[in-house]
Structure formats: C-alpha cells, structure tokens
Scaffold this motif. Structure first.
Motif, PDB file in Angstrom:
ATOM      1  N   ASP A  67      10.929  15.185  -6.049  1.00 24.29           N
ATOM      2  CA  ASP A  67       9.664  15.893  -5.865  1.00 24.29           C
ATOM      3  C   ASP A  67       8.632  15.450  -6.900  1.00 24.29           C
ATOM      4  OD1 ASP A  67      10.721  17.314  -3.740  1.00 24.29           O
ATOM      5  OD2 ASP A  67      11.410  18.971  -5.011  1.00 24.29           O
ATOM      6  N   LEU A  68       9.080  15.295  -8.144  1.00 23.17           N
ATOM      7  CA  LEU A  68       8.176  14.821  -9.190  1.00 23.17           C
ATOM      8  C   LEU A  68       7.658  13.427  -8.853  1.00 23.17           C
ATOM      9  CD1 LEU A  68      10.210  15.946 -12.332  1.00 23.17           C
ATOM     10  CD2 LEU A  68       8.153  17.038 -11.432  1.00 23.17           C
ATOM     11  N   ALA A  69       8.560  12.550  -8.442  1.00 24.10           N
ATOM     12  CA  ALA A  69       8.166  11.174  -8.119  1.00 24.10           C
ATOM     13  C   ALA A  69       7.220  11.143  -6.925  1.00 24.10           C
ATOM     14  CB  ALA A  69       9.401  10.329  -7.839  1.00 24.10           C
ATOM     15  N   ALA A  70       7.493  11.975  -5.909  1.00 23.77           N
ATOM     16  CA  ALA A  70       6.646  11.980  -4.721  1.00 23.77           C
ATOM     17  C   ALA A  70       5.222  12.400  -5.064  1.00 23.77           C
ATOM     18  CB  ALA A  70       7.236  12.913  -3.670  1.00 23.77           C
ATOM     19  N   ARG A  71       5.079  13.437  -5.879  1.00 23.77           N
ATOM     20  CA  ARG A  71       3.732  13.892  -6.236  1.00 23.77           C
ATOM     21  C   ARG A  71       3.028  12.862  -7.108  1.00 23.77           C
ATOM     22  NH1 ARG A  71       3.065  20.353  -7.133  1.00 23.77           N
ATOM     23  NH2 ARG A  71       4.295  21.086  -5.349  1.00 23.77           N
ATOM     24  N   ALA A  72       3.764  12.231  -8.009  1.00 22.08           N
ATOM     25  CA  ALA A  72       3.155  11.194  -8.848  1.00 22.08           C
ATOM     26  C   ALA A  72       2.697  10.013  -8.004  1.00 22.08           C
ATOM     27  CB  ALA A  72       4.157  10.731  -9.907  1.00 22.08           C
ATOM     28  N   ARG A  73       3.460   9.692  -6.959  1.00 25.90           N
ATOM     29  CA  ARG A  73       3.062   8.586  -6.085  1.00 25.90           C
ATOM     30  C   ARG A  73       1.859   8.948  -5.225  1.00 25.90           C
ATOM     31  NH1 ARG A  73       8.993   6.200  -4.191  1.00 25.90           N
ATOM     32  NH2 ARG A  73       9.352   4.976  -6.109  1.00 25.90           N
ATOM     33  N   LEU A  80      -0.481  10.908  -6.198  1.00 25.73           N
ATOM     34  CA  LEU A  80      -1.581  10.784  -7.149  1.00 25.73           C
ATOM     35  C   LEU A  80      -1.999   9.324  -7.285  1.00 25.73           C
ATOM     36  CD1 LEU A  80      -3.455  11.818  -9.415  1.00 25.73           C
ATOM     37  CD2 LEU A  80      -1.496  11.636 -10.974  1.00 25.73           C
ATOM     38  N   ALA A  81      -1.021   8.437  -7.421  1.00 31.27           N
ATOM     39  CA  ALA A  81      -1.323   7.007  -7.532  1.00 31.27           C
ATOM     40  C   ALA A  81      -2.015   6.496  -6.279  1.00 31.27           C
ATOM     41  CB  ALA A  81      -0.035   6.232  -7.792  1.00 31.27           C
ATOM     42  N   ALA A  82      -1.594   6.976  -5.118  1.00 29.80           N
ATOM     43  CA  ALA A  82      -2.229   6.556  -3.864  1.00 29.80           C
ATOM     44  C   ALA A  82      -3.683   7.007  -3.817  1.00 29.80           C
ATOM     45  CB  ALA A  82      -1.454   7.109  -2.682  1.00 29.80           C
ATOM     46  N   GLY A  83      -3.937   8.235  -4.281  1.00 28.55           N
ATOM     47  CA  GLY A  83      -5.312   8.724  -4.318  1.00 28.55           C
ATOM     48  C   GLY A  83      -6.193   7.891  -5.233  1.00 28.55           C
ATOM     49  N   GLY A 110       0.005   0.182  -5.374  1.00 27.00           N
ATOM     50  CA  GLY A 110      -0.480   1.533  -5.137  1.00 27.00           C
ATOM     51  C   GLY A 110       0.624   2.559  -4.988  1.00 27.00           C
ATOM     52  N   ARG A 111       1.849   2.111  -4.707  1.00 28.39           N
ATOM     53  CA  ARG A 111       2.976   3.031  -4.575  1.00 28.39           C
ATOM     54  C   ARG A 111       3.595   3.375  -5.918  1.00 28.39           C
ATOM     55  NH1 ARG A 111       7.206   1.120  -2.704  1.00 28.39           N
ATOM     56  NH2 ARG A 111       8.090   3.049  -1.857  1.00 28.39           N
ATOM     57  N   TYR A 112       3.261   2.623  -6.953  1.00 24.41           N
ATOM     58  CA  TYR A 112       3.879   2.838  -8.255  1.00 24.41           C
ATOM     59  C   TYR A 112       3.088   3.877  -9.053  1.00 24.41           C
ATOM     60  CZ  TYR A 112       6.429  -1.494  -7.312  1.00 24.41           C
ATOM     61  OH  TYR A 112       7.216  -2.470  -6.755  1.00 24.41           O
ATOM     62  N   ALA A 113       3.771   4.878  -9.515  1.00 25.07           N
ATOM     63  CA  ALA A 113       3.133   5.889 -10.368  1.00 25.07           C
ATOM     64  C   ALA A 113       3.140   5.371 -11.803  1.00 25.07           C
ATOM     65  CB  ALA A 113       3.872   7.217 -10.262  1.00 25.07           C
ATOM     66  N   SER A 114       2.372   4.322 -12.041  1.00 25.96           N
ATOM     67  CA  SER A 114       2.416   3.632 -13.326  1.00 25.96           C
ATOM     68  C   SER A 114       1.056   3.670 -14.007  1.00 25.96           C
ATOM     69  CB  SER A 114       2.841   2.172 -13.127  1.00 25.96           C
ATOM     70  OG  SER A 114       1.826   1.461 -12.440  1.00 25.96           O
ATOM     71  N   THR A 140      -8.913  -5.889   0.250  1.00 25.88           N
ATOM     72  CA  THR A 140      -8.269  -5.326  -0.943  1.00 25.88           C
ATOM     73  C   THR A 140      -7.186  -4.317  -0.570  1.00 25.88           C
ATOM     74  OG1 THR A 140     -10.286  -5.597  -2.248  1.00 25.88           O
ATOM     75  CG2 THR A 140      -8.641  -4.044  -3.076  1.00 25.88           C
ATOM     76  N   GLY A 141      -7.559  -3.345   0.252  1.00 24.35           N
ATOM     77  CA  GLY A 141      -6.652  -2.246   0.561  1.00 24.35           C
ATOM     78  C   GLY A 141      -5.450  -2.643   1.390  1.00 24.35           C
ATOM     79  N   LEU A 142      -5.567  -3.725   2.168  1.00 23.15           N
ATOM     80  CA  LEU A 142      -4.471  -4.137   3.047  1.00 23.15           C
ATOM     81  C   LEU A 142      -3.642  -5.282   2.487  1.00 23.15           C
ATOM     82  CD1 LEU A 142      -6.293  -3.957   6.510  1.00 23.15           C
ATOM     83  CD2 LEU A 142      -4.776  -2.249   5.459  1.00 23.15           C
ATOM     84  N   SER A 143      -3.983  -5.759   1.308  1.00 25.12           N
ATOM     85  CA  SER A 143      -3.198  -6.845   0.715  1.00 25.12           C
ATOM     86  C   SER A 143      -1.833  -6.331   0.267  1.00 25.12           C
ATOM     87  CB  SER A 143      -3.938  -7.449  -0.474  1.00 25.12           C
ATOM     88  OG  SER A 143      -4.074  -6.496  -1.519  1.00 25.12           O
ATOM     89  N   ALA A 144      -0.830  -7.188   0.367  1.00 23.56           N
ATOM     90  CA  ALA A 144       0.539  -6.776   0.050  1.00 23.56           C
ATOM     91  C   ALA A 144       0.679  -6.352  -1.405  1.00 23.56           C
ATOM     92  CB  ALA A 144       1.509  -7.922   0.366  1.00 23.56           C
ATOM     93  N   GLY A 145       0.055  -7.099  -2.307  1.00 20.74           N
ATOM     94  CA  GLY A 145       0.162  -6.757  -3.726  1.00 20.74           C
ATOM     95  C   GLY A 145      -0.459  -5.420  -4.047  1.00 20.74           C
ATOM     96  N   PHE A 146      -1.608  -5.139  -3.429  1.00 17.86           N
ATOM     97  CA  PHE A 146      -2.283  -3.867  -3.681  1.00 17.86           C
ATOM     98  C   PHE A 146      -1.467  -2.704  -3.141  1.00 17.86           C
ATOM     99  CE2 PHE A 146      -5.183  -0.437  -2.604  1.00 17.86           C
ATOM    100  CZ  PHE A 146      -5.938  -0.320  -3.753  1.00 17.86           C
ATOM    101  N   ILE A 147      -0.934  -2.851  -1.929  1.00 20.23           N
ATOM    102  CA  ILE A 147      -0.133  -1.773  -1.338  1.00 20.23           C
ATOM    103  C   ILE A 147       1.112  -1.521  -2.181  1.00 20.23           C
ATOM    104  CG2 ILE A 147       1.263  -1.137   0.662  1.00 20.23           C
ATOM    105  CD1 ILE A 147      -0.763  -2.659   2.392  1.00 20.23           C
ATOM    106  N   ARG A 148       1.743  -2.577  -2.640  1.00 21.48           N
ATOM    107  CA  ARG A 148       2.938  -2.407  -3.478  1.00 21.48           C
ATOM    108  C   ARG A 148       2.583  -1.720  -4.791  1.00 21.48           C
ATOM    109  NH1 ARG A 148       4.317  -7.234  -3.479  1.00 21.48           N
ATOM    110  NH2 ARG A 148       3.427  -7.904  -5.467  1.00 21.48           N
TER     111      ARG A 148
END
Length: 213
Positions: A56-62, A64-67, A106-110, A96-104
C-alpha cells in the motif's frame, strides 16, 4: 522505499520533528532536503503505520510519482507552446510521455522522478517568462519567473544543490536567446537563485539545530 516509511512511522508515533527532519534507520537524515519525504508522508495519510502493508505504501508513492510525471509532461507542452505553437507542443509532450524510458522512470517512487518534474517546471517557467512581450501581457514575466522559482525551490528541497546545476544552464539560455529584455530577466533569475539559496540554507540551519550530531 526504506527511508520514507520509517519517517512516516516516527511521525505517527508522536515525533513531530519527522516532518522537519526525515529519518533513516531511526537516525535524522540531513544529507538530503525533506520534500521527497514530506510528499510521501502526505500520500500516506490515513494509513496506520502499525498495520499498513508495504504494498500500500509503495502503491501510493508510485501514484505520487505518476502525478509528478504528468507535471513534467505538462511543462514540456508549455515549453513547446511558447517556442513552436500548439501542434509541436502536442507532439513534444506525447513523445516525452510515451517514451519507454519516461514511462519506466515515472513508475519509480524515487528522488530522480521528483527531481525531473520540478526541474522541468522550473525550465518551463523561465521559457514562458523570457518570451514575454510588451503587448498586453504585463503579468507574464513575473508569473513565469514565479513558476520558475517555485520549480527550482521544489527541486532544491528534493535533491539539494544539484538542482542548481540542472536548472541554471537552461535558465541562462532562455534569458539570453529568447528574452526581449535580457537585463531584466537576468535580474529576475538572480533574485530567484538567491531566494532559493537562502531557503535551502534556512532548512539546513533548522536541521542542524534539531539534530546537531
């Protein structure tokens, strides 16, 4: 994801300083500014630190990262809109938004995902301000530099002085190549930089007062 959950647990257990000084393995962590942790703590509100699942923590952090990644895409669109018009702005934001690197990424809560969003916002604000003209757009320059300053402040409070190295070259190029009044824009750029240095120094001063060791 180890650091922020620990900060969240300490904050919920009656240690309000966790909102000012994030912790890492139970010790104050002042090597990096606190915005990344603050935003995650906001995302985790409503979850009990004793019963919340790591998933649950990871999902919410992700989420947030997506936003924040969407802020990056919107900033790219704004830059394209100013420089080349709506058609190329749409193409640039989609690329930008559809590039593979950006999508990958964007999933990281980093930290890097958060930094990417704020730096792009800071650059978009500077481009918007530098393209200001005298034709009925009196608020465009101050509004643009206010957005740029906010983006830089958020970037600095995410990753520290590294944000300056990422933003300053783009700001300089924008003011030099795009501005109709370079002197005014360079003054605005310098004022934003000085304000952000003071803001970062203030946090580190408070952090040293709270955790001197």
């Amino acid at each position: 994801m180890t650091g922020p959950p620990k900060a969240g647990r300490r904050e919920h257990r009656g240690e309000p300083d966790a909102w000012r000084i994030p912790t890492w393995n139970g010790r104050p962590r002042i090597q990096k500014p606190p915005l990344f942790v603050w935003l995650n703590l906001l995302a985790w509100r409503g979850l009990s630190p004793e019963t919340a699942k790591v998933e649950d923590l990871a999902a919410r952090a992700r989420w947030l990262a997506a936003g924040l990644s969407l802020i990056c895409v919107a900033s790219v669109f704004a830059i394209g809109l100013v420089l080349a018009g709506p058609d190329l702005a749409l193409i640039a934001s989609l690329a930008t938004g559809l590039s593979a690197g950006f999508i990958r990424q964007g999933r990281y809560a980093s930290y890097d995902t958060h930094l990417m969003a704020w730096v792009t916002l800071a650059v978009a604000g500077a481009v918007w301000a530098s393209c200001w003209t005298e034709n009925g757009q009196a608020l465009r320059r101050p509004a643009g530099w206010a957005i740029a300053g906010f983006g830089l402040l958020a970037a600095i409070y995410t990753k520290g002085p590294l944000a300056f190295a990422l933003v300053a070259p783009a700001w300089t190029v924008a003011a030099w190549l795009l501005s109709s009044n370079r002197a005014r824009d360079f003054v605005a750029m310098l004022a934003a930089a000085v304000f952000n240095v003071a803001a970062l120094g203030f946090w580190f001063f408070i952090a040293r007062r709270i955790a001197p060791n």
